[in-house]
Design a protein around this motif. Structure first.
Motif, PDB file in Angstrom:
ATOM      1  N   PRO A 577     -31.713 -24.944  72.577  1.00 30.97           N
ATOM      2  CA  PRO A 577     -33.042 -24.820  73.184  1.00 30.97           C
ATOM      3  C   PRO A 577     -33.129 -23.650  74.164  1.00 30.97           C
ATOM      4  N   ARG A 578     -31.985 -23.360  74.875  1.00 33.41           N
ATOM      5  CA  ARG A 578     -32.018 -22.314  75.910  1.00 33.41           C
ATOM      6  C   ARG A 578     -32.011 -20.927  75.291  1.00 33.41           C
ATOM      7  N   TRP A 579     -31.258 -20.702  74.228  1.00 32.17           N
ATOM      8  CA  TRP A 579     -31.165 -19.342  73.681  1.00 32.17           C
ATOM      9  C   TRP A 579     -32.087 -19.102  72.489  1.00 32.17           C
ATOM     10  N   LYS A 580     -32.653 -20.209  71.913  1.00 34.97           N
ATOM     11  CA  LYS A 580     -33.502 -19.987  70.749  1.00 34.97           C
ATOM     12  C   LYS A 580     -34.935 -20.446  70.967  1.00 34.97           C
ATOM     13  N   ASP A 581     -35.108 -21.753  71.303  1.00 33.14           N
ATOM     14  CA  ASP A 581     -36.451 -22.310  71.337  1.00 33.14           C
ATOM     15  C   ASP A 581     -37.292 -21.696  72.439  1.00 33.14           C
ATOM     16  N   GLN A 582     -36.777 -21.674  73.675  1.00 32.79           N
ATOM     17  CA  GLN A 582     -37.565 -21.160  74.789  1.00 32.79           C
ATOM     18  C   GLN A 582     -37.877 -19.674  74.647  1.00 32.79           C
ATOM     19  N   PRO A 583     -36.948 -18.799  74.267  1.00 28.42           N
ATOM     20  CA  PRO A 583     -37.311 -17.388  74.062  1.00 28.42           C
ATOM     21  C   PRO A 583     -38.352 -17.194  72.959  1.00 28.42           C
ATOM     22  N   GLU A 584     -38.254 -17.992  71.873  1.00 32.27           N
ATOM     23  CA  GLU A 584     -39.217 -17.825  70.773  1.00 32.27           C
ATOM     24  C   GLU A 584     -40.617 -18.194  71.219  1.00 32.27           C
ATOM     25  N   GLN A 585     -40.720 -19.155  72.185  1.00 36.30           N
ATOM     26  CA  GLN A 585     -42.042 -19.487  72.707  1.00 36.30           C
ATOM     27  C   GLN A 585     -42.681 -18.294  73.413  1.00 36.30           C
ATOM     28  N   ARG A 586     -41.814 -17.380  73.936  1.00 36.90           N
ATOM     29  CA  ARG A 586     -42.313 -16.184  74.622  1.00 36.90           C
ATOM     30  C   ARG A 586     -42.306 -14.968  73.708  1.00 36.90           C
ATOM     31  N   GLY A 587     -42.016 -15.187  72.431  1.00 37.73           N
ATOM     32  CA  GLY A 587     -42.011 -14.083  71.476  1.00 37.73           C
ATOM     33  C   GLY A 587     -40.764 -13.250  71.511  1.00 37.73           C
ATOM     34  N   ILE A 588     -39.683 -13.819  72.038  1.00 36.55           N
ATOM     35  CA  ILE A 588     -38.417 -13.086  72.143  1.00 36.55           C
ATOM     36  C   ILE A 588     -37.449 -13.698  71.141  1.00 36.55           C
ATOM     37  N   HIS A 589     -36.722 -12.829  70.433  1.00 36.96           N
ATOM     38  CA  HIS A 589     -35.807 -13.296  69.404  1.00 36.96           C
ATOM     39  C   HIS A 589     -34.382 -12.991  69.833  1.00 36.96           C
ATOM     40  N   ILE A 590     -33.543 -14.067  69.901  1.00 39.86           N
ATOM     41  CA  ILE A 590     -32.134 -13.936  70.243  1.00 39.86           C
ATOM     42  C   ILE A 590     -31.331 -14.582  69.129  1.00 39.86           C
ATOM     43  N   ASP A 591     -30.338 -13.847  68.637  1.00 40.74           N
ATOM     44  CA  ASP A 591     -29.448 -14.353  67.584  1.00 40.74           C
ATOM     45  C   ASP A 591     -28.077 -14.653  68.170  1.00 40.74           C
ATOM     46  N   VAL A 592     -27.381 -15.586  67.520  1.00 35.01           N
ATOM     47  CA  VAL A 592     -26.015 -15.895  67.876  1.00 35.01           C
ATOM     48  C   VAL A 592     -25.146 -15.638  66.653  1.00 35.01           C
ATOM     49  N   GLU A 593     -24.134 -14.787  66.817  1.00 29.47           N
ATOM     50  CA  GLU A 593     -23.200 -14.467  65.750  1.00 29.47           C
ATOM     51  C   GLU A 593     -21.816 -14.961  66.131  1.00 29.47           C
ATOM     52  N   THR A 594     -21.085 -15.465  65.159  1.00 31.14           N
ATOM     53  CA  THR A 594     -19.743 -15.982  65.422  1.00 31.14           C
ATOM     54  C   THR A 594     -18.741 -15.363  64.468  1.00 31.14           C
ATOM     55  N   ASP A 595     -17.600 -15.061  64.992  1.00 31.64           N
ATOM     56  CA  ASP A 595     -16.456 -14.602  64.196  1.00 31.64           C
ATOM     57  C   ASP A 595     -15.262 -15.433  64.658  1.00 31.64           C
ATOM     58  N   LEU A 596     -15.218 -16.668  64.126  1.00 31.43           N
ATOM     59  CA  LEU A 596     -14.233 -17.641  64.595  1.00 31.43           C
ATOM     60  C   LEU A 596     -13.087 -17.706  63.599  1.00 31.43           C
ATOM     61  N   ARG A 597     -11.980 -17.114  64.007  1.00 38.66           N
ATOM     62  CA  ARG A 597     -10.803 -17.082  63.147  1.00 38.66           C
ATOM     63  C   ARG A 597      -9.942 -18.330  63.388  1.00 38.66           C
ATOM     64  N   ASP A 598      -8.974 -18.516  62.492  1.00 42.19           N
ATOM     65  CA  ASP A 598      -8.108 -19.685  62.607  1.00 42.19           C
ATOM     66  C   ASP A 598      -7.318 -19.636  63.921  1.00 42.19           C
TER      67      ASP A 598
END
Length: 851
Positions: A577-598
Motif C-alpha cells: 500500500p505504501r509504495w504502490k497504492d498511495q502513489p498511484e492515487q497521486r498519479g505516481i508510478h513506483i516499481d519494485v524489482e527483485t534479483d534474489l539469488r540462492d
C-alpha cells in the motif's frame, strides 16, 4: 659534735692516729707532770734544807758572839759584837740566793743585817721590824727562815721558836731571807723539759703509731682500693692476700665476694641487656603503636571527610591538614594526570612561602622528571637530597630552599590518577614510615578521586541523559505517530487486499451453492473451490499478522534460521500500500524489482530485519517524489548474506551521506524524526552485521547490508506438519460459536472425544463433571477470562495441560503465560496442522512425565 666529726673525718688512719696521738699525749703529759712534781718537790726540799742550813749557820756564827755578852742589854752598845754580827751577816748575805740576813735581839730588834744587791732597794728601815719583815718577805715571794739562839744550847734548826722551849735561855733570833728565783727557774726549766720530753715522746709514739697503722692498714687500704674499683664496676680487681691473719681472711672473703659479684654482674649485665632489649622493643612498639594510633586516627578522619564529600578541593584540604598532624613539611601538592594530554595538572598546592610560577591549575609536562618515574613504576619515590638529583638540582624546588621530599602515586586499580608530593627544607627529613603512611593515604585518596570522577561523569551523563530522554520522548512520540501514519497510509491498500480475499471466498462459496442447486458438483470442482477459499483465508490471516508485527514491532528476540529471500518478499507484500497504492492515487508510478539469488539460511531476528527493510522501502518512496524504481538484490559473499536495497531517487550529497545514520538527523523537516536509519544501523550492529550507503545527488541511493549466515545449532522456524496422535478427551471453551464448532469439528476429525462449552462458567462446569486430558479455552469471554478459567482448573488439577486459543496470541509472551498456568498459546486463526502438531507435542510431554 659536728665540728669534731668534721675534724676527725672519715679516714680510719686519721681516727687511729688521733686516738693514739691523744692517748700518747695524755700519757706523756701525765708522766711529765709526775716527773715535774717530783723535781719540784726535790728542789723545794733542797731549797728549804739549804735555807734552814744557812739559817743554822748564821745562828751558829752569831751564838758565840751573843752568848759571850754579859747581858742582853749590852748587844746594842757593844760595837765589837755588832761588827762581828755585821760581818757574819755580810758574809752570809753574799751566798747565792740569800736576799737578807739579820740578827735580832729577843725583842725583835735587829742587831745586824745585810741585804743583797738585788733586793736592797726593796728594804727600808721600817721593814727591819720583825713583825713587818715577815709580811714583806711574803709579799716579795722570798722564803723566810728564822732560828732562835739560846745561851745554854748550841743553835739548832729545830728550835726555830726557843721561847716555847723550857730549857732555852733565849738571847736572840736570826732571820734569813732566801730568794726562790733560781729554784723557780730550775723548776720552770724542769717543767719545759718535761713538756718537751712529753711532746717528743708523743711525736715518737705518734710516728711509731703511724708506721704501725700504715703497716696494719696497708692491706685494708688495698682492700679499700679494690672495693672502690669493684664499686666502680671493675670486678676483675683482686686483693693479694698473703697473710693468714684476719685481714688475709678478709681479703680472701673479699676476693670471693668479687668473683661472686663478677658472676652476678655478668648475669645482671646479661639480664640488663635483655631488659634493655625488651625496653627498647617496648619503646619501639609503643612508638609504633602511637604512630599507628595517629595514623589510624588520621585515616579515620580522612575516611569520614572523604565519605561526606566528593568535592576534590575540600578533600585535598582535609588530606593536607591531617598530614600536618603526622609530619613537618613546607610543600604539599596534588597533581592529576591528564591522560589525553599526557600532562599533569596541579590541582592543589600549599607552600610556607609562595613561589612565582607555582599555581593551582598549572599544567606540567612529565618528561624527564621524577614524577615520570613514579608514573612508570607506580611506587613511591623518596629523594633525600634534591641537590644530588640531576633533575631537581637546578629546579624551582631547590631554589625555594627545599632540600628533600618524596612522591607517592595515586592509583585506583591499574589506573594511574596522579601523584601526591611533599617536600621539606631539611635533608633526609622523611622516614620510611612517613612515606608508607602517605602512600596508604594516597590509596584511599585514589578511591575517592575515582568516585569523584565517576560522580562528575555521572552528573554529566545524568544531564545528557535527561536531555536525551526529553529528545527520545519527543522522538518516540514522533516515531509512533509516523508509524501510525504509515499504518494509516497502508490502510486503504490493506482494505483492497481484504476485499480481494473476501471476493475470492464469497465468489467460490456462491459458486459451490449454485453448482449444488444445479446438481452439477463434482469432487474435483469442490476441492478446487475449497483450496481457493483456504488460500484466501490464510492470505488474510497472514496480512493481519504482518500488520500486527509492523505496528508494534517484533516480539521475538531469539535468532532463527531465516530464508532471507522469502522475508524480502513478505516485506514487499506488506508494504505494497505504501509504495504502490498511495502513489498511484497521486498519479505516481513506483516499481519494485527483485534479483534474489540462492542464499543459505541467515541467522537473524526476522521481525527486526523486517523493520529494517520496511524503513528502507519507506525512505526510498520518500526519495522518489516523481516515481521510480526500488530494487532488491541478494547474494552470498564471504560467508555473509548481502542484501542491497536501492532506488532511483534524488540521492544525497556527501555531508548528508556522512550523517545519515546519526540519531535525530533528518532531511524531512518537521515530518521526519531522524530515528529511522539510526534504528536500522543499531539493529544491523546487534546482528553482528554491517550496513553502508552509496549515494550521489540525482543518482539515487544504494544501501548494502551484510548479515552472518546461520550455523548448524541455530533454531529454524518451519511450518507445522500434520502429525498423528492418540485419541484424547478434550474440552473446548469459546464464546464464538463458529470458532468453537470449527475447532471441535477439527478435533473430532483428528479422532478425539470433544465436549464444547459456550463460556467460562459452562467450561468449568463441564470440567467438573467429566475427566479430560486437554482443555482449550478462549482468552476473552463475557463472564470470565481464559486466565481465570486456567486458574480455577489449576487449583484441582495442576498437571492437566491448558491451551489458550486467542486472536491476541502474538501479543502474549510465553513466559508470562507459563507463570499464569497456561501450557501453550495457540494464535488464531489456526490450521489443522498447527492443532495436530500441538496435541502431538503435549502427548509426548505426558508420556515422558508418566515414564
Amino acid at each position: 659534735m659536728n665540728f669534731l666529726s668534721v675534724f676527725i673525718g672519715k679516714s680510719l688512719r686519721r681516727r687511729f692516729l688521733l686516738v693514739n696521738g691523744a692517748f700518747l699525749l695524755c700519757s706523756s703529759l701525765c708522766l711529765s707532770a709526775i716527773f715535774f712534781t717530783q723535781i719540784r718537790s726535790t728542789l723545794n726540799k733542797e731549797f728549804e734544807k739549804r735555807g734552814w742550813a744557812l739559817a743554822g749557820l748564821l745562828a751558829t756564827e752569831s751564838w758565840s758572839a751573843m752568848s759571850s755578852a754579859d747581858s742582853l742589854a749590852t748587844f746594842d752598845s757593844d760595837k765589837n759584837t755588832q761588827r762581828f754580827l755585821q760581818g757574819v751577816a755580810q758574809v752570809l748575805s753574799q751566798e747565792e740566793d740569800v736576799a737578807f740576813a739579820g740578827i735580832a735581839n729577843p725583842d725583835g730588834k735587829f742587831l745586824a743585817h745585810r741585804v743583797s744587791e738585788s733586793h736592797r732597794e726593796d728594804f727600808n728601815r721600817q721593814i727591819l721590824e720583825s713583825r713587818a719583815l715577815k709580811t714583806f718577805l711574803m709579799d716579795a715571794e722570798i722564803s723566810h727562815f728564822t732560828a732562835g739562839v739560846c745561851r745554854n744550847h748550841m743553835p739548832s734548826v729545830s728550835y726555830s721558836d726557843p721561847k716555847n722551849h723550857r730549857d732555852c735561855v733565849y738571847i736572840g733570833q736570826v732571820h734569813l731571807g732566801l730568794s726562790p728565783a733560781r729554784m723557780l727557774s730550775e723548776v720552770q726549766y724542769a717543767l719545759w723539759r718535761s713538756v718537751g720530753l712529753a711532746l717528743l715522746i708523743s711525736l715518737l709514739g705518734l710516728g711509731l703509731v703511724w708506721l704501725i697503722t700504715t703497716w696494719v692498714l696497708r692491706p685494708i687500704t688495698k682492700m679499700n682500693e679494690v672495693v672502690r674499683e669493684v664499686a666502680a664496676g671493675n670486678f676483675t680487681a683482686r686483693i693479694q692476700a698473703t697473710t693468714e691473719d684476719e685481714i688475709g681472711s678478709l681479703g680472701k672473703a673479699l676476693n670471693e665476694m668479687t668473683w661472686t659479684l663478677a658472676d652476678q654482674q655478668e648475669e645482671l649485665a646479661s639480664r640488663n641487656k635483655e631488659l634493655q632489649l625488651v625496653a627498647t622493643e617496648k619503646e619501639r612498639l609503643y612508638t609504633n603503636a602511637q604512630i599507628r594510633a595517629t595514623r589510624l586516627e588520621v585515616m579515620n578522619e580522612l575516611a569520614k571527610a572523604m565519605a561526606s564529600s566528593l568535592d576534590t578541593e575540600e578533600i585535598y584540604g582535609h588530606v593536607y591538614r591531617q598530614l600536618r598532624r603526622l609530619m613537618e613539611f613546607e610543600y604539599f601538592t596534588v597533581q592529576r594526570f591528564l591522560k589525553k594530554e599526557h600532562m599533569f595538572r596541579r590541582d592543589y598546592v600549599w607552600m610556607d612561602q609562595p613561589v612565582e610560577g607555582v599555581e593551582v591549575g598549572q599544567k606540567i609536562k612529565s618528561d624527564n622528571t621524577p614524577i615520570r618515574r613514579v608514573q612508570r613504576t607506580k611506587m613511591p619515590l623518596s629523594i633525600p637530597d634534591f641537590e644530588k638529583d640531576a633533575l631537581l638540582s637546578d629546579g624551582w624546588l631547590s631554589k625555594a630552599g627545599l632540600k628533600s621530599g618524596f612522591i607517592v602515586p595515586i592509583v585506583a586499580g591499574d589506573e594511574f590518577l596522579g601523584v601526591l608530593g611533599l617536600a621539606c627544607k631539611q635533608k633526609n627529613a622523611f622516614a620510611r614510615v612517613e612515606v608508607a603512611t602517605v602512600f596508604a593515604i594516597a590509596d584511599t585518596l585514589a578511591v575517592v578521586l575515582k568516585n569523584a570522577d565517576l560522580y562528575q561523569r555521572l552528573q554529566t551523563s545524568f544531564v545528557e541523559l535527561t536531555e536525551t530522554q526529553h529528545r527520545l520522548a519527543k522522538s518516540e512520540h514522533v516515531r509512533r505517530a509516523e508509524k501510525l501514519r504509515s499504518v494509516g497510509q497502508m490502510a486503504s491498500g490493506i482494505a483492497h487486499n481484504f476485499n480481494n480475499v473476501m471476493s475470492a471466498i464469497i465468489g467460490r462459496v456462491q459458486f459451490l451453492k449454485l453448482k449444488t442447486l444445479q446438481g452439477e458438483m463434482d469432487e474435483k470442482a469442490v476441492e478446487d473451490c475449497l483450496n481457493v477459499v483456504e488460500r484466501a483465508a490464510l492470505d488474510g490471516a497472514e496480512t493481519v499478522r504482518r500488520l500486527q508485527e509492523f505496528s508494534r514491532g517484533a516480539k521475538a528476540t531469539a535468532v532463527e534460521k531465516t530464508d532471507m529471500n522469502e522475508l524480502i518478499r513478505s516485506v514487499i507484500q506488506i508494504t505494497r500500500p505504501r509504495w504502490k497504492d498511495q502513489p498511484e492515487q497521486r498519479g505516481i508510478h513506483i516499481d519494485v524489482e527483485t534479483d534474489l539469488r540462492d542464499l543459505s539460511l541467515t541467522a537473524c531476528v526476522p521481525g527486526e530485519i523486517r523493520e529494517v527493510l520496511t524503513n528502507l522501502i519507506f525512505n526510498a518512496v520518500d526519495a522518489m517524489p516523481e516515481g521510480g524504481t526500488i530494487y532488491f538484490h541478494t547474494r552470498e559473499i564471504n560467508n555473509k548474506a548481502e542484501i542491497t536495497v536501492g532506488d532511483t531517487g534524488l540521492g544525497m550529497p556527501k555531508d548528508v551521506r556522512d550523517r545519515v545514520f546519526d540519531p535525530f538527523f533528518t532531511t524531512k523537516g518537521v515530518q521526519g524524526s531522524g530515528l529511522g536509519l539510526s534504528t536500522v544501523y543499531g539493529i544491523i550492529e546487534r546482528h553482528g552485521g554491517s550496513i553502508g550507503v552509496v549515494s550521489e545527488p540525482s543518482k539515487g541511493s544504494k544501501f548494502r547490508i551484510r548479515l552472518p549466515l546461520a550455523e548448524q545449532d541455530t533454531p529454524q522456524h518451519t511450518g507445522d506438519p500434520m502429525m498423528s496422535s492418540q485419541p484424547w478427551r478434550i474440552l473446548v471453551g469459546d464464546d464464538e460459536p463458529n470458532v468453537r464448532e470449527a475447532l471441535a469439528d477439527l478435533l473430532r476429525l483428528l479422532g478425539h472425544n470433544v465436549i464444547a462449552a459456550h463460556d467460562g462458567e459452562s467450561t468449568l462446569k463441564a470440567f467438573g463433571e467429566h475427566d479430560f486430558d486437554l482443555v482449550f479455552t478462549d482468552l476473552g469471554m463475557p463472564d470470565m477470562s481464559g486466565w481465570e478459567v486456567t486458574a480455577a482448573i489449576r487449583k484441582s488439577h495442576p498437571d492437566i495441560p491448558v491451551v489458550l486459543a486467542t486472536g491476541w496470541g502474538s501479543e502474549i509472551e510465553d513466559e508470562h503465560a507459563h507463570e499464569r498456568g497456561v501450557t501453550r498459546v495457540l494464535a488464531k486463526p489456526f490450521t489443522v496442522q498447527k492443532v495436530s502438531s500441538l496435541i502431538a507435542e503435549l502427548q509426548g510431554i505426558a508420556r515422558r512425565r508418566a515414564a
